[in-house]
Design a protein around this motif. Sequence first.
Motif, PDB file in Angstrom:
ATOM      1  N   UNK A   8     -41.106 -30.370 -66.191  1.00  0.00           N
ATOM      2  CA  UNK A   8     -40.494 -30.840 -67.438  1.00  0.00           C
ATOM      3  C   UNK A   8     -39.126 -31.457 -67.181  1.00  0.00           C
ATOM      4  N   UNK A   9     -38.922 -32.645 -67.743  1.00  0.00           N
ATOM      5  CA  UNK A   9     -37.634 -33.326 -67.643  1.00  0.00           C
ATOM      6  C   UNK A   9     -36.828 -33.175 -68.933  1.00  0.00           C
ATOM      7  N   UNK A  10     -37.392 -32.436 -69.879  1.00  0.00           N
ATOM      8  CA  UNK A  10     -36.753 -32.188 -71.171  1.00  0.00           C
ATOM      9  C   UNK A  10     -36.808 -30.679 -71.423  1.00  0.00           C
ATOM     10  N   UNK A  11     -36.022 -30.181 -72.386  1.00  0.00           N
ATOM     11  CA  UNK A  11     -36.151 -28.766 -72.735  1.00  0.00           C
ATOM     12  C   UNK A  11     -37.606 -28.439 -73.068  1.00  0.00           C
ATOM     13  N   UNK A  12     -38.161 -27.431 -72.396  1.00  0.00           N
ATOM     14  CA  UNK A  12     -39.586 -27.128 -72.511  1.00  0.00           C
ATOM     15  C   UNK A  12     -39.783 -25.621 -72.509  1.00  0.00           C
ATOM     16  N   UNK A  13     -40.649 -25.149 -73.404  1.00  0.00           N
ATOM     17  CA  UNK A  13     -40.905 -23.717 -73.504  1.00  0.00           C
ATOM     18  C   UNK A  13     -42.383 -23.471 -73.771  1.00  0.00           C
ATOM     19  N   UNK A  14     -42.798 -22.257 -73.501  1.00  0.00           N
ATOM     20  CA  UNK A  14     -44.115 -21.762 -73.881  1.00  0.00           C
ATOM     21  C   UNK A  14     -43.890 -20.587 -74.817  1.00  0.00           C
ATOM     22  N   UNK A  15     -44.391 -20.694 -76.052  1.00  0.00           N
ATOM     23  CA  UNK A  15     -44.145 -19.662 -77.059  1.00  0.00           C
ATOM     24  C   UNK A  15     -45.439 -18.915 -77.352  1.00  0.00           C
ATOM     25  N   UNK A  16     -45.362 -17.586 -77.272  1.00  0.00           N
ATOM     26  CA  UNK A  16     -46.466 -16.700 -77.636  1.00  0.00           C
ATOM     27  C   UNK A  16     -46.189 -16.231 -79.059  1.00  0.00           C
ATOM     28  N   UNK A  17     -46.980 -16.726 -80.032  1.00  0.00           N
ATOM     29  CA  UNK A  17     -46.644 -16.516 -81.440  1.00  0.00           C
ATOM     30  C   UNK A  17     -47.045 -15.135 -81.953  1.00  0.00           C
ATOM     31  N   UNK A  18     -47.704 -14.344 -81.138  1.00  0.00           N
ATOM     32  CA  UNK A  18     -48.091 -12.995 -81.528  1.00  0.00           C
ATOM     33  C   UNK A  18     -49.218 -12.504 -80.648  1.00  0.00           C
TER      34      UNK A  18
END
Length: 224
Positions: free
Chosen positions: A176-186
């Motif tokens: 990733x060249x930009x702010x990047x995340x993986x979110x676990x929503x529950x």
Amino acid sequence: LDPGHGGVDPGMVGYVVEKELVLDVALRLKRFLEREGIEVLLTRDRDMHLSPDKREDLSRRAGLADSSRVNLFISIHANASPTHTAQGIEVYYFGRAQSQAVLDQVIRENGGGDLGRRLTQEARTVAEKILQDIVAQANQRYSERLAETLGRKLSQATGSPYRGSFPGDFFVLRYAKVPAVLVEVGFGDHPVEGRKLQDPAYREKVAQGLLSGILTFLAQGAFR
């Protein structure tokens, strides 16, 4: 936005099927963002895989985070625990996993089993190189800020506990060249939270929480 899994890969199967849940949330979030005048690209907009080969599938998703067309990259997932008792929200940014629990989660999202371990090791090699790259380190700090902001806003919107933000060797985030995340929503396998995630009204809250986190992060100023 990257709704995780899809097609031949259902992801987590509990009280909900991950690939169906995260696509629904991503489409809701897309509508909210577009109302704010924000252009949204999706890695998938229906039940499909980008490739039946997991490595290629993750690589194609990751390509969006390495594109001049995007400012943020958010991969949306649902969690599970071995005991089916955990609940809450977790958000990850790219970096070396600092605990066995996080590493186990990384391996699962990287395909599981031997494949997941191989892809995790590939990503770990990239993570180690970040320590020598000033630009990559700056992006990692912005990604960490995005993860924290999303986690807290998502928790506020849903009432689900915020379990924290953590570095992890996720294959989909590695270039990733930009702010990047993986979110676990529950946790889709939790008897209470899993049933909540079945509810369209609750999914709307999830999307609203993600929207709030994105808008808050963007309002903090330039980050590229």
